[in-house]
Design a protein around this motif. Sequence first.
Motif, PDB file in Angstrom:
ATOM      1  N   ASP A  43      63.389  49.471  56.019  1.00 46.96           N
ATOM      2  CA  ASP A  43      63.740  49.209  57.541  1.00 46.96           C
ATOM      3  C   ASP A  43      62.163  49.425  57.974  1.00 46.96           C
ATOM      4  O   ASP A  43      62.206  50.025  59.073  1.00 46.96           O
ATOM      5  N   HIS A  44      61.069  49.036  57.654  1.00 42.21           N
ATOM      6  CA  HIS A  44      60.134  48.628  58.184  1.00 42.21           C
ATOM      7  C   HIS A  44      59.454  47.428  58.556  1.00 42.21           C
ATOM      8  O   HIS A  44      58.774  46.727  57.485  1.00 42.21           O
ATOM      9  N   PRO A  45      60.243  46.417  59.223  1.00 37.45           N
ATOM     10  CA  PRO A  45      59.930  45.023  59.304  1.00 37.45           C
ATOM     11  C   PRO A  45      58.331  44.813  59.576  1.00 37.45           C
ATOM     12  O   PRO A  45      58.098  43.589  58.943  1.00 37.45           O
ATOM     13  N   ALA A  46      57.815  45.373  60.448  1.00 33.38           N
ATOM     14  CA  ALA A  46      56.490  45.082  60.877  1.00 33.38           C
ATOM     15  C   ALA A  46      55.670  45.152  59.531  1.00 33.38           C
ATOM     16  O   ALA A  46      54.655  44.463  59.330  1.00 33.38           O
ATOM     17  N   ARG A  47      55.714  46.172  58.951  1.00 34.09           N
ATOM     18  CA  ARG A  47      54.794  46.650  57.573  1.00 34.09           C
ATOM     19  C   ARG A  47      55.110  45.424  56.657  1.00 34.09           C
ATOM     20  O   ARG A  47      54.468  45.081  55.843  1.00 34.09           O
ATOM     21  N   ALA A  48      56.523  45.354  56.317  1.00 33.69           N
ATOM     22  CA  ALA A  48      56.997  44.405  55.405  1.00 33.69           C
ATOM     23  C   ALA A  48      56.552  43.018  55.477  1.00 33.69           C
ATOM     24  O   ALA A  48      55.895  42.432  54.723  1.00 33.69           O
ATOM     25  N   SER A  49      56.287  42.573  56.867  1.00 35.58           N
ATOM     26  CA  SER A  49      55.690  40.981  57.067  1.00 35.58           C
ATOM     27  C   SER A  49      54.248  41.111  56.829  1.00 35.58           C
ATOM     28  O   SER A  49      53.844  40.007  56.244  1.00 35.58           O
ATOM     29  N   LEU A  50      53.496  42.226  57.090  1.00 36.40           N
ATOM     30  CA  LEU A  50      52.199  42.223  56.926  1.00 36.40           C
ATOM     31  C   LEU A  50      52.009  42.238  55.329  1.00 36.40           C
ATOM     32  O   LEU A  50      51.081  41.437  54.859  1.00 36.40           O
ATOM     33  N   TYR A  51      52.860  43.149  54.589  1.00 34.58           N
ATOM     34  CA  TYR A  51      52.692  43.077  53.037  1.00 34.58           C
ATOM     35  C   TYR A  51      52.947  41.696  52.558  1.00 34.58           C
ATOM     36  O   TYR A  51      52.314  40.830  51.666  1.00 34.58           O
ATOM     37  N   LEU A  52      53.785  41.122  53.054  1.00 32.99           N
ATOM     38  CA  LEU A  52      54.424  39.627  52.575  1.00 32.99           C
ATOM     39  C   LEU A  52      53.416  38.551  52.999  1.00 32.99           C
ATOM     40  O   LEU A  52      53.062  37.731  52.124  1.00 32.99           O
ATOM     41  N   LEU A  53      52.535  38.806  53.986  1.00 29.56           N
ATOM     42  CA  LEU A  53      51.460  37.690  54.438  1.00 29.56           C
ATOM     43  C   LEU A  53      50.466  37.942  53.402  1.00 29.56           C
ATOM     44  O   LEU A  53      49.753  36.902  52.974  1.00 29.56           O
ATOM     45  N   MET A  54      50.182  39.402  53.359  1.00 27.06           N
ATOM     46  CA  MET A  54      49.121  39.526  52.260  1.00 27.06           C
ATOM     47  C   MET A  54      49.502  38.842  50.799  1.00 27.06           C
ATOM     48  O   MET A  54      48.399  38.185  50.247  1.00 27.06           O
ATOM     49  N   GLY A  55      50.646  39.192  50.323  1.00 30.63           N
ATOM     50  CA  GLY A  55      50.974  38.619  49.221  1.00 30.63           C
ATOM     51  C   GLY A  55      51.086  37.247  48.989  1.00 30.63           C
ATOM     52  O   GLY A  55      50.196  36.626  48.009  1.00 30.63           O
ATOM     53  N   THR A  56      51.483  36.482  50.003  1.00 28.34           N
ATOM     54  CA  THR A  56      51.427  35.049  49.970  1.00 28.34           C
ATOM     55  C   THR A  56      49.979  34.369  50.267  1.00 28.34           C
ATOM     56  O   THR A  56      49.620  33.399  49.489  1.00 28.34           O
ATOM     57  N   SER A  57      49.414  34.956  51.157  1.00 25.37           N
ATOM     58  CA  SER A  57      48.050  34.518  51.372  1.00 25.37           C
ATOM     59  C   SER A  57      47.055  34.711  49.801  1.00 25.37           C
ATOM     60  O   SER A  57      46.429  33.834  49.435  1.00 25.37           O
ATOM     61  N   GLY A  58      47.409  35.751  49.028  1.00 28.56           N
ATOM     62  CA  GLY A  58      46.810  35.977  47.758  1.00 28.56           C
ATOM     63  C   GLY A  58      47.128  34.777  46.738  1.00 28.56           C
ATOM     64  O   GLY A  58      46.232  34.256  46.295  1.00 28.56           O
ATOM     65  N   PHE A  59      48.481  34.484  46.844  1.00 28.37           N
ATOM     66  CA  PHE A  59      48.800  33.260  45.991  1.00 28.37           C
ATOM     67  C   PHE A  59      48.278  32.157  46.380  1.00 28.37           C
ATOM     68  O   PHE A  59      47.820  31.089  45.684  1.00 28.37           O
ATOM     69  N   ALA A  60      48.157  31.966  47.688  1.00 27.03           N
ATOM     70  CA  ALA A  60      47.513  30.533  48.270  1.00 27.03           C
ATOM     71  C   ALA A  60      46.155  30.593  47.958  1.00 27.03           C
ATOM     72  O   ALA A  60      45.550  29.611  47.673  1.00 27.03           O
ATOM     73  N   LEU A  61      45.480  31.724  47.968  1.00 21.84           N
ATOM     74  CA  LEU A  61      44.051  31.987  47.617  1.00 21.84           C
ATOM     75  C   LEU A  61      43.892  31.387  45.901  1.00 21.84           C
ATOM     76  O   LEU A  61      43.005  30.686  45.483  1.00 21.84           O
ATOM     77  N   ILE A  62      44.867  32.000  45.003  1.00 23.33           N
ATOM     78  CA  ILE A  62      44.735  31.725  43.875  1.00 23.33           C
ATOM     79  C   ILE A  62      45.238  30.192  43.520  1.00 23.33           C
ATOM     80  O   ILE A  62      44.150  29.496  42.824  1.00 23.33           O
ATOM     81  N   GLY A  63      45.869  29.543  44.306  1.00 26.16           N
ATOM     82  CA  GLY A  63      46.115  28.148  44.226  1.00 26.16           C
ATOM     83  C   GLY A  63      44.812  27.403  44.634  1.00 26.16           C
ATOM     84  O   GLY A  63      44.390  26.447  44.127  1.00 26.16           O
ATOM     85  N   TYR A  64      44.262  27.803  45.857  1.00 23.18           N
ATOM     86  CA  TYR A  64      42.983  27.135  46.229  1.00 23.18           C
ATOM     87  C   TYR A  64      41.856  26.934  45.164  1.00 23.18           C
ATOM     88  O   TYR A  64      41.270  26.111  44.877  1.00 23.18           O
ATOM     89  N   MET A  65      41.614  28.317  44.378  1.00 18.38           N
ATOM     90  CA  MET A  65      40.646  28.500  43.651  1.00 18.38           C
ATOM     91  C   MET A  65      40.965  27.689  42.307  1.00 18.38           C
ATOM     92  O   MET A  65      39.853  27.273  41.804  1.00 18.38           O
TER      93      MET A  65
END
Length: 135
Positions: A43-65
Amino acid sequence: MSGYDRSVYPTFGISRTLLIALLFIGALSLLSLYLGFDAYLSDHPARASLYLLMGTSGFALIGYMFFRSRSTIERIFSIPQVEVVTTLECKTCGLKKIRPFRRGDYLFKEADECTRCKGKMNIVKIYGRERAKAR
Ligand SMILES: [Zn+2]
Protein backbone atom coordinates in the motif's frame (compact mmCIF):
# COMPACT_ATOMS: atom_id res chain seq x y z
CA MET A 1 27.42 -12.10 -47.21
CA SER A 2 28.46 -15.69 -47.54
CA GLY A 3 28.47 -18.34 -44.86
CA TYR A 4 30.56 -18.09 -41.76
CA ASP A 5 30.95 -20.11 -38.62
CA ARG A 6 30.43 -18.25 -35.38
CA SER A 7 32.22 -20.90 -33.37
CA VAL A 8 35.40 -20.37 -35.38
CA TYR A 9 35.46 -16.63 -34.80
CA PRO A 10 34.63 -15.88 -31.19
CA THR A 11 34.52 -12.10 -31.02
CA PHE A 12 33.22 -11.43 -27.53
CA GLY A 13 36.18 -9.26 -26.62
CA ILE A 14 34.52 -5.99 -27.62
CA SER A 15 31.01 -6.69 -26.37
CA ARG A 16 31.97 -8.18 -23.00
CA THR A 17 31.97 -4.81 -21.26
CA LEU A 18 28.61 -4.03 -22.79
CA LEU A 19 27.27 -7.41 -21.72
CA ILE A 20 28.33 -6.83 -18.11
CA ALA A 21 26.75 -3.37 -18.17
CA LEU A 22 23.52 -4.82 -19.55
CA LEU A 23 23.47 -7.55 -16.90
CA PHE A 24 24.07 -4.94 -14.19
CA ILE A 25 21.27 -2.70 -15.43
CA GLY A 26 19.04 -5.74 -15.85
CA ALA A 27 19.63 -6.78 -12.25
CA LEU A 28 18.89 -3.24 -11.04
CA SER A 29 15.73 -3.13 -13.14
CA LEU A 30 14.54 -6.46 -11.77
CA LEU A 31 15.24 -5.21 -8.25
CA SER A 32 13.29 -2.02 -8.96
CA LEU A 33 10.36 -4.00 -10.32
CA TYR A 34 10.46 -6.27 -7.29
CA LEU A 35 10.53 -3.31 -4.90
CA GLY A 36 7.78 -1.68 -6.95
CA PHE A 37 5.45 -4.67 -6.62
CA ASP A 38 6.42 -5.02 -3.00
CA ALA A 39 5.54 -1.37 -2.32
CA TYR A 40 2.34 -1.76 -4.32
CA LEU A 41 1.27 -4.75 -2.26
CA SER A 42 2.15 -3.00 0.99
CA ASP A 43 0.00 0.00 0.00
CA HIS A 44 2.54 2.60 -1.11
CA PRO A 45 1.30 3.43 -4.62
CA ALA A 46 3.51 6.53 -5.05
CA ARG A 47 6.70 4.66 -4.22
CA ALA A 48 5.49 1.67 -6.22
CA SER A 49 5.04 3.68 -9.42
CA LEU A 50 8.50 5.25 -8.94
CA TYR A 51 10.14 1.82 -8.68
CA LEU A 52 8.10 0.47 -11.57
CA LEU A 53 9.14 3.46 -13.67
CA MET A 54 12.80 2.84 -12.78
CA GLY A 55 12.45 -0.82 -13.63
CA THR A 56 10.78 -0.34 -16.99
CA SER A 57 13.12 2.49 -18.02
CA GLY A 58 16.02 0.21 -17.12
CA PHE A 59 14.70 -2.43 -19.48
CA ALA A 60 14.07 0.24 -22.12
CA LEU A 61 17.72 1.30 -21.74
CA ILE A 62 18.83 -2.30 -22.19
CA GLY A 63 16.77 -2.57 -25.36
CA TYR A 64 18.20 0.71 -26.61
CA MET A 65 21.80 -0.28 -25.90
CA PHE A 66 21.29 -3.69 -27.44
CA PHE A 67 19.81 -2.12 -30.56
CA ARG A 68 22.68 0.38 -30.76
CA SER A 69 25.31 -2.30 -30.38
CA ARG A 70 23.61 -4.73 -32.73
CA SER A 71 25.01 -3.08 -35.84
CA THR A 72 28.50 -3.34 -34.36
CA ILE A 73 27.98 -6.97 -33.45
CA GLU A 74 26.59 -7.75 -36.90
CA ARG A 75 29.53 -6.01 -38.52
CA ILE A 76 31.99 -8.10 -36.50
CA PHE A 77 30.19 -11.35 -37.22
CA SER A 78 29.34 -10.89 -40.87
CA ILE A 79 32.72 -9.90 -42.30
CA PRO A 80 33.95 -13.04 -44.02
CA GLN A 81 37.52 -13.36 -42.86
CA VAL A 82 38.45 -15.36 -45.93
CA GLU A 83 40.64 -14.54 -48.88
CA VAL A 84 41.12 -16.60 -52.00
CA VAL A 85 44.72 -17.52 -52.73
CA THR A 86 46.41 -19.21 -55.63
CA THR A 87 49.28 -21.67 -55.22
CA LEU A 88 51.73 -21.92 -58.09
CA GLU A 89 54.42 -24.51 -58.64
CA CYS A 90 57.35 -24.31 -61.04
CA LYS A 91 57.48 -27.20 -63.49
CA THR A 92 61.26 -27.05 -63.71
CA CYS A 93 62.60 -26.49 -60.21
CA GLY A 94 59.55 -27.15 -58.07
CA LEU A 95 59.49 -23.74 -56.43
CA LYS A 96 56.17 -23.01 -54.77
CA LYS A 97 54.58 -19.62 -54.49
CA ILE A 98 51.36 -18.43 -52.87
CA ARG A 99 49.76 -15.19 -53.96
CA PRO A 100 46.28 -13.63 -53.81
CA PHE A 101 43.83 -14.92 -56.37
CA ARG A 102 43.77 -12.91 -59.59
CA ARG A 103 40.98 -12.70 -62.09
CA GLY A 104 41.45 -15.34 -64.78
CA ASP A 105 43.27 -17.82 -62.56
CA TYR A 106 42.30 -21.42 -63.11
CA LEU A 107 43.81 -24.78 -62.23
CA PHE A 108 46.83 -25.95 -64.27
CA LYS A 109 47.08 -22.61 -66.04
CA GLU A 110 50.58 -21.44 -66.90
CA ALA A 111 50.55 -18.20 -65.00
CA ASP A 112 53.64 -16.55 -63.58
CA GLU A 113 57.31 -16.77 -64.33
CA CYS A 114 59.44 -18.60 -61.78
CA THR A 115 61.48 -16.17 -59.74
CA ARG A 116 64.30 -18.70 -59.33
CA CYS A 117 64.80 -20.30 -62.76
CA LYS A 118 62.64 -18.13 -65.02
CA GLY A 119 60.63 -21.21 -65.99
CA LYS A 120 56.87 -21.38 -66.22
CA MET A 121 54.80 -21.79 -63.08
CA ASN A 122 51.55 -23.74 -63.08
CA ILE A 123 48.60 -23.06 -60.84
CA VAL A 124 48.26 -26.16 -58.69
CA LYS A 125 45.73 -25.02 -56.12
CA ILE A 126 43.10 -22.31 -55.63
CA TYR A 127 41.48 -22.11 -52.22
CA GLY A 128 40.08 -19.87 -49.55
CA ARG A 129 41.94 -19.35 -46.31
CA GLU A 130 41.45 -17.29 -43.21
CA ARG A 131 42.62 -13.75 -43.66
CA ALA A 132 45.24 -12.60 -41.21
CA LYS A 133 43.39 -10.42 -38.71
CA ALA A 134 44.29 -6.76 -38.70
CA ARG A 135 45.56 -5.58 -35.34
ZN1 LIG B 1 61.63 -22.60 -61.24
